[in-house]
Design a protein around this motif. Structure first.
Motif, PDB file in Angstrom:
ATOM      1  N   LYS A   1      -4.456  -6.379 -14.756  1.00 33.03           N
ATOM      2  CA  LYS A   1      -3.337  -5.498 -15.061  1.00 33.03           C
ATOM      3  C   LYS A   1      -2.603  -5.991 -16.314  1.00 33.03           C
ATOM      4  CE  LYS A   1       0.978  -3.799 -13.187  1.00 33.03           C
ATOM      5  NZ  LYS A   1       1.947  -3.847 -12.109  1.00 33.03           N
ATOM      6  N   GLU A   2      -2.382  -7.300 -16.395  1.00 33.73           N
ATOM      7  CA  GLU A   2      -1.638  -7.852 -17.526  1.00 33.73           C
ATOM      8  C   GLU A   2      -2.386  -7.637 -18.845  1.00 33.73           C
ATOM      9  OE1 GLU A   2      -2.198  -9.581 -14.665  1.00 33.73           O
ATOM     10  OE2 GLU A   2      -0.179  -9.461 -13.838  1.00 33.73           O
ATOM     11  N   ILE A   3      -3.697  -7.815 -18.809  1.00 31.88           N
ATOM     12  CA  ILE A   3      -4.510  -7.608 -20.027  1.00 31.88           C
ATOM     13  C   ILE A   3      -4.434  -6.144 -20.454  1.00 31.88           C
ATOM     14  CG2 ILE A   3      -6.837  -7.672 -20.986  1.00 31.88           C
ATOM     15  CD1 ILE A   3      -6.335 -10.451 -20.450  1.00 31.88           C
ATOM     16  N   ALA A   4      -4.524  -5.234 -19.489  1.00 33.41           N
ATOM     17  CA  ALA A   4      -4.439  -3.802 -19.809  1.00 33.41           C
ATOM     18  C   ALA A   4      -3.083  -3.474 -20.432  1.00 33.41           C
ATOM     19  CB  ALA A   4      -4.685  -2.963 -18.563  1.00 33.41           C
ATOM     20  N   GLU A   5      -2.031  -4.096 -19.932  1.00 38.36           N
ATOM     21  CA  GLU A   5      -0.695  -3.857 -20.495  1.00 38.36           C
ATOM     22  C   GLU A   5      -0.592  -4.392 -21.920  1.00 38.36           C
ATOM     23  OE1 GLU A   5       1.792  -5.661 -17.513  1.00 38.36           O
ATOM     24  OE2 GLU A   5       1.756  -3.861 -16.246  1.00 38.36           O
ATOM     25  N   GLU A   6      -1.153  -5.569 -22.162  1.00 38.06           N
ATOM     26  CA  GLU A   6      -1.151  -6.126 -23.526  1.00 38.06           C
ATOM     27  C   GLU A   6      -1.966  -5.234 -24.463  1.00 38.06           C
ATOM     28  OE1 GLU A   6      -2.344 -10.240 -23.833  1.00 38.06           O
ATOM     29  OE2 GLU A   6      -1.329 -10.698 -21.936  1.00 38.06           O
ATOM     30  N   TRP A   7      -3.149  -4.809 -23.991  1.00 40.14           N
ATOM     31  CA  TRP A   7      -4.007  -3.919 -24.781  1.00 40.14           C
ATOM     32  C   TRP A   7      -3.251  -2.633 -25.111  1.00 40.14           C
ATOM     33  CZ3 TRP A   7      -5.573   0.881 -22.855  1.00 40.14           C
ATOM     34  CH2 TRP A   7      -6.417   1.610 -23.705  1.00 40.14           C
ATOM     35  N   GLU A   8      -2.534  -2.086 -24.116  1.00 41.84           N
ATOM     36  CA  GLU A   8      -1.791  -0.847 -24.344  1.00 41.84           C
ATOM     37  C   GLU A   8      -0.784  -1.016 -25.477  1.00 41.84           C
ATOM     38  OE1 GLU A   8       1.604   1.961 -22.309  1.00 41.84           O
ATOM     39  OE2 GLU A   8       0.315   0.833 -20.955  1.00 41.84           O
ATOM     40  N   LYS A   9      -0.029  -2.118 -25.479  1.00 42.59           N
ATOM     41  CA  LYS A   9       0.954  -2.347 -26.555  1.00 42.59           C
ATOM     42  C   LYS A   9       0.256  -2.371 -27.912  1.00 42.59           C
ATOM     43  CE  LYS A   9       4.042  -5.008 -23.648  1.00 42.59           C
ATOM     44  NZ  LYS A   9       4.410  -6.364 -23.246  1.00 42.59           N
ATOM     45  N   HIS A  10      -0.903  -2.992 -27.957  1.00 45.79           N
ATOM     46  CA  HIS A  10      -1.668  -3.093 -29.203  1.00 45.79           C
ATOM     47  C   HIS A  10      -2.218  -1.730 -29.629  1.00 45.79           C
ATOM     48  CE1 HIS A  10      -4.640  -4.511 -32.084  1.00 45.79           C
ATOM     49  NE2 HIS A  10      -5.553  -3.858 -31.390  1.00 45.79           N
ATOM     50  N   ARG A  12      -1.398   1.341 -28.780  1.00 45.31           N
ATOM     51  CA  ARG A  12      -0.438   2.417 -29.011  1.00 45.31           C
ATOM     52  C   ARG A  12      -0.005   2.486 -30.464  1.00 45.31           C
ATOM     53  NH1 ARG A  12       2.411   4.446 -24.419  1.00 45.31           N
ATOM     54  NH2 ARG A  12       3.285   5.903 -25.899  1.00 45.31           N
ATOM     55  N   GLU A  13      -0.115   1.378 -31.194  1.00 41.68           N
ATOM     56  CA  GLU A  13       0.229   1.384 -32.618  1.00 41.68           C
ATOM     57  C   GLU A  13      -0.858   2.043 -33.455  1.00 41.68           C
ATOM     58  OE1 GLU A  13       0.908  -2.690 -33.677  1.00 41.68           O
ATOM     59  OE2 GLU A  13       2.510  -2.924 -32.203  1.00 41.68           O
ATOM     60  N   GLU A  14      -2.065   2.150 -32.901  1.00 41.14           N
ATOM     61  CA  GLU A  14      -3.209   2.631 -33.672  1.00 41.14           C
ATOM     62  C   GLU A  14      -3.630   4.064 -33.362  1.00 41.14           C
ATOM     63  OE1 GLU A  14      -6.399  -0.095 -33.042  1.00 41.14           O
ATOM     64  OE2 GLU A  14      -5.271  -1.805 -33.795  1.00 41.14           O
ATOM     65  N   ILE A  15      -3.184   4.604 -32.241  1.00 39.37           N
ATOM     66  CA  ILE A  15      -3.645   5.933 -31.837  1.00 39.37           C
ATOM     67  C   ILE A  15      -2.479   6.903 -31.761  1.00 39.37           C
ATOM     68  CG2 ILE A  15      -5.664   5.050 -30.603  1.00 39.37           C
ATOM     69  CD1 ILE A  15      -4.124   5.474 -27.984  1.00 39.37           C
ATOM     70  N   SER A  16      -2.809   8.182 -31.769  1.00 40.22           N
ATOM     71  CA  SER A  16      -1.768   9.210 -31.702  1.00 40.22           C
ATOM     72  C   SER A  16      -1.234   9.323 -30.276  1.00 40.22           C
ATOM     73  CB  SER A  16      -2.334  10.561 -32.143  1.00 40.22           C
ATOM     74  OG  SER A  16      -3.223  11.062 -31.154  1.00 40.22           O
ATOM     75  N   VAL A  17      -0.082   9.938 -30.166  1.00 40.12           N
ATOM     76  CA  VAL A  17       0.524  10.177 -28.855  1.00 40.12           C
ATOM     77  C   VAL A  17      -0.410  11.031 -28.005  1.00 40.12           C
ATOM     78  CG1 VAL A  17       2.455  11.305 -27.688  1.00 40.12           C
ATOM     79  CG2 VAL A  17       2.866   9.918 -29.720  1.00 40.12           C
ATOM     80  N   ARG A  18      -1.017  12.007 -28.622  1.00 39.63           N
ATOM     81  CA  ARG A  18      -1.917  12.897 -27.882  1.00 39.63           C
ATOM     82  C   ARG A  18      -3.115  12.122 -27.321  1.00 39.63           C
ATOM     83  NH1 ARG A  18      -4.493  18.531 -30.112  1.00 39.63           N
ATOM     84  NH2 ARG A  18      -5.386  19.131 -28.130  1.00 39.63           N
ATOM     85  N   THR A  19      -3.676  11.226 -28.129  1.00 39.15           N
ATOM     86  CA  THR A  19      -4.789  10.417 -27.651  1.00 39.15           C
ATOM     87  C   THR A  19      -4.333   9.541 -26.493  1.00 39.15           C
ATOM     88  OG1 THR A  19      -5.854  10.433 -29.813  1.00 39.15           O
ATOM     89  CG2 THR A  19      -6.503   8.675 -28.305  1.00 39.15           C
ATOM     90  N   TRP A  20      -3.160   8.925 -26.627  1.00 41.18           N
ATOM     91  CA  TRP A  20      -2.656   8.094 -25.532  1.00 41.18           C
ATOM     92  C   TRP A  20      -2.473   8.921 -24.262  1.00 41.18           C
ATOM     93  CZ3 TRP A  20      -2.963   3.779 -23.399  1.00 41.18           C
ATOM     94  CH2 TRP A  20      -2.172   3.488 -22.271  1.00 41.18           C
ATOM     95  N   LYS A 159      -4.345  18.581 -42.894  1.00 47.06           N
ATOM     96  CA  LYS A 159      -3.362  17.889 -42.067  1.00 47.06           C
ATOM     97  C   LYS A 159      -3.117  18.680 -40.787  1.00 47.06           C
ATOM     98  CE  LYS A 159       0.087  19.939 -45.115  1.00 47.06           C
ATOM     99  NZ  LYS A 159      -0.904  20.646 -45.893  1.00 47.06           N
ATOM    100  N   ALA A 160      -2.428  18.025 -39.871  1.00 46.08           N
ATOM    101  CA  ALA A 160      -2.047  18.667 -38.613  1.00 46.08           C
ATOM    102  C   ALA A 160      -0.636  18.199 -38.262  1.00 46.08           C
ATOM    103  CB  ALA A 160      -3.025  18.293 -37.505  1.00 46.08           C
ATOM    104  N   LEU A 161       0.032  18.970 -37.440  1.00 42.89           N
ATOM    105  CA  LEU A 161       1.379  18.619 -37.003  1.00 42.89           C
ATOM    106  C   LEU A 161       1.279  17.985 -35.626  1.00 42.89           C
ATOM    107  CD1 LEU A 161       4.309  18.959 -38.006  1.00 42.89           C
ATOM    108  CD2 LEU A 161       4.434  20.997 -36.587  1.00 42.89           C
ATOM    109  N   GLU A 162       1.904  16.826 -35.482  1.00 47.73           N
ATOM    110  CA  GLU A 162       1.888  16.119 -34.200  1.00 47.73           C
ATOM    111  C   GLU A 162       3.313  15.973 -33.708  1.00 47.73           C
ATOM    112  OE1 GLU A 162      -0.323  12.256 -32.814  1.00 47.73           O
ATOM    113  OE2 GLU A 162       1.462  11.714 -33.955  1.00 47.73           O
ATOM    114  N   TYR A 163       3.494  16.251 -32.428  1.00 48.43           N
ATOM    115  CA  TYR A 163       4.790  16.050 -31.800  1.00 48.43           C
ATOM    116  C   TYR A 163       4.702  14.826 -30.913  1.00 48.43           C
ATOM    117  CZ  TYR A 163       6.597  20.577 -33.228  1.00 48.43           C
ATOM    118  OH  TYR A 163       7.072  21.622 -33.954  1.00 48.43           O
ATOM    119  N   SER A 164       5.327  13.729 -31.345  1.00 44.70           N
ATOM    120  CA  SER A 164       5.342  12.549 -30.489  1.00 44.70           C
ATOM    121  C   SER A 164       6.416  12.718 -29.419  1.00 44.70           C
ATOM    122  CB  SER A 164       5.572  11.277 -31.294  1.00 44.70           C
ATOM    123  OG  SER A 164       6.714  11.401 -32.087  1.00 44.70           O
ATOM    124  N   ASN A 165       7.406  13.497 -29.724  1.00 48.92           N
ATOM    125  CA  ASN A 165       8.367  13.962 -28.725  1.00 48.92           C
ATOM    126  C   ASN A 165       8.805  15.350 -29.183  1.00 48.92           C
ATOM    127  OD1 ASN A 165      10.685  13.789 -30.483  1.00 48.92           O
ATOM    128  ND2 ASN A 165      10.622  11.573 -30.206  1.00 48.92           N
TER     129      ASN A 165
END
Length: 188
Positions: A1-10, A12-20, A159-165
């Protein structure tokens, strides 16, 4: 679980909100299955059995591939950053055979009729525009005047429009290189 959480932090900086948002339910399921284990206890068989279970639940080839990608990324993260494993057990795992493949198709005649009869309604022209160009909603919303070449009757999609929120839209490049293209403007 801890590794998955660390990976997620890493990641999330590289992928779009939609991908996440596509990844998140898989990550939650993977953590619910393996979260109490040490990362070194996860085997190729564990990954394979989970992918087989996803197939049995009727998930498409795209979804099962995404799930394997997530396993691969989390385990690679552990291999490189945590050093508690010496190989990635997901690497050699093949996808289950005969996964169902989704197929996209054009709207049927009834749907086209609704679109054609709704040009004067709110967003009616937008639906018509998407139908006539084949653009994705996010691509159409990102268009500017300079993207439309009336002389050569084409639209440049870059280009495309992305809504992160809901209140913070951002322009981003298309998901793939093939997303950058010229689309003809039809006479209609």
């Amino acid at each position: 679980k801890e590794i998955a959480e660390e990976w997620e932090k890493h990641i999330r900086e590289e992928i779009s909100v939609r991908t996440w948002n596509n990844y998140k339910p898989h990550v939650e399921q993977i953590v619910s299955i393996h979260g109490d284990k040490k990362i070194s206890q996860i085997t190729s068989e564990d990954v394979f059995l989970d992918l087989e279970a996803a197939k049995a639940e009727g998930y498409s080839a795209t979804i099962v591939k995404t799930r394997k990608t997530i396993y691969n990324q989390i385990l690679n993260y552990a291999l490189i950053n945590d050093k508690s494993i010496h190989y990635n057990p997901a690497v050699g795992v093949k996808l289950p055979k005969n996964l169902p493949k989704g197929k996209r198709s054009a709207p049927d005649e009834d749907a086209v009729s609704v679109i054609l009869n709704s040009l004067d309604k709110p967003f009616g022209f937008f639906a018509y525009f998407l139908l006539c160009t084949g653009l994705r909603k996010a691509e159409a919303l990102a268009l500017t005047k300079s993207d439309i070449d009336w002389k050569n009757n084409q639209i440049s999609v870059t280009k495309a429009l992305e809504y992160s929120n809901k209140t913070d839209p951002k322009l981003k490049p298309p998901k793939t290189e093939n997303g950058i293209r010229n689309v003809p403007i039809l006479d209609i």
